[in-house]
Design an enzyme around this catalytic site. Structure first.
Site, short mmCIF file in Angstrom:
data_model
loop_
_atom_site.label_atom_id
_atom_site.label_comp_id
_atom_site.label_asym_id
_atom_site.label_seq_id
_atom_site.Cartn_x
_atom_site.Cartn_y
_atom_site.Cartn_z
N GLU A 52 -25.08 12.44 80.53
CA GLU A 52 -24.02 13.23 79.89
C GLU A 52 -22.95 13.66 80.89
OE1 GLU A 52 -24.36 12.80 76.98
OE2 GLU A 52 -26.23 13.44 76.08
N TYR A 76 -19.60 40.29 71.50
CA TYR A 76 -19.95 39.51 72.68
C TYR A 76 -19.79 38.01 72.48
CZ TYR A 76 -21.39 43.55 75.31
OH TYR A 76 -21.37 44.74 76.00
#
Length: 216
Positions: free
Chosen positions: A75, A122
């Protein structure tokens, strides 16, 4: 202890923590971090987050050419694309196969431009808008092209049927952000169909402005 030695150990320690908490299993997931001279440390292909060896991490030079260590994750296109397009803001990249994020990516009604509902402050602070990308064969270089197509506007994406990828200013920031993504995806699934009280536009704007969040 040198900067490189410290970063090698930190990568393996944080990866093991994520593995032990079930955020990614088997040999899934990959992680990278950038040294101050531009070199990259990357988890090897086929390795488990639960047992990374600091001495065997793949090492790349500043031009993303491998110079030492084991064969890197397939990846790499994901990682290199984030470093290329968000140079000043990216010191580390984490990719997981975390269950709730993947599950949320399978739901047709999810907004591909911002797949996480505004449930907590958050998630907005640490992630901004999270882009849902289409399915790609694992290791397909087109994943990197998809990241480049965002032109640096997103620090977090989820690959459909695959998992999240998050870039952060440093290794801790990237790890904390991807954990926040997984927890918010879990909350989204838990509250799905329950008409949850989400943050309103005024509250979101205040968070974006106070914490200088990428929200365009």
């Amino acid at each position: 202890m040198s900067e490189e030695t410290q970063l090698r150990e930190q990568m393996c320690r944080l990866a093991k923590s994520m593995f032990e908490r079930g955020l990614t299993g088997g040999s899934s997931g990959n992680i990278s971090a950038r040294l101050s001279d531009g070199r990259l440390l990357v988890s090897p292909t086929g390795s488990s987050f639960g047992s990374l060896d600091p001495a065997r991490l793949s090492l790349f030079d500043a031009d993303v050419r491998q110079i030492d260590g084991d064969k890197p994750t397939k990846e790499m296109p994901l990682h290199s694309a984030f470093y290329e397009t968000r140079q000043a803001k990216t010191g580390a990249v984490v990719h997981l196969h975390s269950s709730h994020s993947v599950a949320l990516s399978l739901i047709p009604e999810v907004d591909p431009e911002n797949m996480l509902p505004p449930l907590t402050a958050y998630s907005i602070m640490r992630l901004g808008k999270v882009k849902l990308l289409p399915y790609f064969m694992p290791g397909d270089p087109a994943m990197g092209d998809a990241i480049r197509g965002l032109a640096g506007r997103r620090s977090a994406v989820v690959l459909a049927n695959h998992g999240p990828v998050v870039a952060g200013k440093d290794l801790e920031a990237a790890v904390y952000a991807i954990e926040e993504l997984e927890e918010t995806a879990k909350l989204a699934l838990l509250t799905r169909g329950a008409n949850p009280a989400m943050l309103n536009a005024e509250q979101i704007t205040a968070i974006v402005e106070k914490f200088d969040v990428d929200w365009d």
